[in-house]
Motif scaffolding. Structure first.
Motif: not given
Ligand code: TYD
Ligand code: MG
Length: 465
Positions: A276-280, A262-271, A81-85
């Motif tokens: 987020v490959p499928d934001p829709s 470009e937009l990068g999408l992440f989800e904050m989880i425990g690790a 996702e960072l590479d995309t941005v």
């Protein structure tokens, strides 16, 4: 205004926007904020010198075709996702500023970035102790031999650490807590932040290494103080999101080596942060069909189509009190304008109503293609009729009530079709759907807002009010 002479003088700098003025005032003339001007001493020993743009620009002019480009090739960060941005990755010799509110996940993202590399990297922690960083790194599975850690706030010590460890990538967390004792201004002042950043930019260019600076943002979302830094660095990344939602959005606000949309999408989880490959699917996960006031819009973030749910609620406002127009995740000014158009051109009586509109799931959207969806959601709430569950809509709405074309229409339609929507209201002149989805989805072409309301079954005649 940076003094090149050795004459010492005082100036007043705004801590919010960095604007300078020769005399003190209660209010910054640039950004309009109150009580933000602080005294700074400029000139004298240690005043920041001019910053070179690139390692090669010391050699004088050269023919444009002979300028080397191999030094500006992005190197993949290992985080997709960072590479995309970034349009491929980080460039050696470049300086990147990562802005975001406290707690959004800047330190987490950068630790993960350093862990994903296989060359020597250095993490300078100027806010947390080495122990704290190590504990976090353990949770993120970021312990590796070539990742160096230095808990330090003094810039000369940091530069010495760079000398010793010879990293390819350095993270400074954060630039606001760095102090250069050679500078006369007080720690934390605009002068210090700017001076430290200048020196680090110099180091990056001279050693041809990549440096990432963390910058905090103010309450209204601007980069604090270091807005002045935006001119000095090559790339400005903004990390956004609602702290109460797991979703994080990463955007490039400025980028000298590639696109900024470009937009990068992440989800904050425990690790830590995961892509987020499928934001829709994520944005629509909690959607309930059959509820009035909800509309689905295939919107664009950069070149990526994302289907989002817009929600609206109308309720009769108090008499003789200005009516509320409350927008969350969408532009407030745009909402007010659309409500005026909906009243005049769509004949939906919103003038005496309080209107609340939001993008579901904590998304922050700003794109003309949302207009039609906002209007449909409000109209649906007004007549208390849900829109058909398999209907999506996009298009810009003009002041004349006309529905205008927006970019990437076929991609939006394809994404809506992928998620199971079978009808999409589109601007009249919109291109046809791509072949592979043409038989799965019906395009309903509308030239005006009134047409769209009728097609969706939420025009004034449908209303029960
Ligand atoms: P952090 O990276 O410290 O934010 P910043 O540097 O922008 O201030 O992240 C802070 C939040 O992220 C913190 O509230 C805890 C949460 N978090 C997780 O949910 N999972 C994790 O694996 C980590 C490291 C943090
Ligand atoms: Mg942090």
């Amino acid at each position: 205004m940076a003094a090149k002479s050795s004459k010492i003088k005082t100036l007043f700098s705004c801590t919010e926007c960095g604007a300078q003025s020769p005399k003190w005032a209660g209010r910054c003339t640039e950004c309009g904020d109150w009580n933000t001007l602080v005294e700074e001493i400029v000139g004298g020993p240690g005043a920041p010198a001019d910053v070179p743009l690139a390692p090669t620009n010391r050699s004088g002019p050269s023919r444009i075709g002979e300028v080397r480009t191999d030094t500006a090739r992005p190197i993949s960060t290992g985080i997709s996702e960072l590479d995309t941005v970034l349009g491929g990755g980080l460039v050696a010799g470049s300086v990147t500023l990562l802005g975001g509110e406290p707690g959004i996940g800047k330190s987490t993202l950068l630790l993960q970035l350093l862990a994903a590399r296989d060359d020597t990297t250095l993490y300078v922690s100027a806010e947390e102790s080495a122990t704290q960083v190590r504990l976090r790194a353990e949770r993120l599975d970021a312990i590796r031999d070539d990742l160096w850690l230095h808990a330090e706030t003094s810039l000369p010590h940091v530069i010495k650490a760079i000398d010793e460890t010879k990293p390819e990538l350095v993270v400074i967390d954060s630039i606001q807590t760095m102090v250069d004792p050679d500078l006369t201004s007080a720690p934390g002042s605009v002068g210090q932040v700017r001076g430290c950043a200048h020196r680090l930019v110099n180091e990056a260019k001279e050693r041809n290494i990549a440096i990432v600076l963390v910058g905090h943002v103010t309450k209204d979302g601007n980069l604090a103080g270091p807005r002045v830094l935006e001119h000095v660095v090559d790339t400005v990344l903004q990390f956004e999101g609602d702290r109460h939602h797991a979703l994080r959005l990463l955007r490039a606000v400025k980028h000298r080596f590639g696109p900024t949309n470009e937009l990068g999408l992440f989800e904050m989880i425990g690790a830590g942060l995961v892509a987020v490959p499928d934001p829709s699917t994520m944005f629509l996960a909690d959607r309930r069909t059959g509820v009035a006031g909800s509309a689905v819009v295939p919107t664009m973030e950069g070149r990526r189509p994302i289907v989002v749910e817009l929600q609206a609620l109308t309720s009769k406002g108090l008499e003789n009190v200005p009516k509320r127009r409350s927008a969350q995740g969408i532009d407030g000014g745009r909402l007010s304008m659309l409500m005026a158009v909906l009243g005049r051109r769509g004949k939906i009586a919103v003038a005496d109503q309080d209107v609340y509109a939001s993008a579901a799931g904590g998304a922050k959207l700003n794109e003309p293609g949302l207009d039609l969806g906002i209007c449909l959601a409000v109209a649906s709430s007004m007549c208390d009729r849900p829109l058909p569950a398999d209907l999506a809509a996009f298009g810009e709405v003009g002041l004349g009530g006309e529905v205008r074309q927006v970019s990437h229409a076929p991609r939006r339609v394809t994404e809506a079709a992928r998620l199971g929507f079978r009808r999409v209201i589109v601007p009249a002149k919109s291109p046809d759907a791509d072949d592979e989805v043409a038989d799965q989805v019906r395009l309903i072409r509308v030239a005006t807002l009134a047409d769209a309301l009728r097609e969706a079954g939420v025009d004034a005649s449908a209303s029960s009010f």
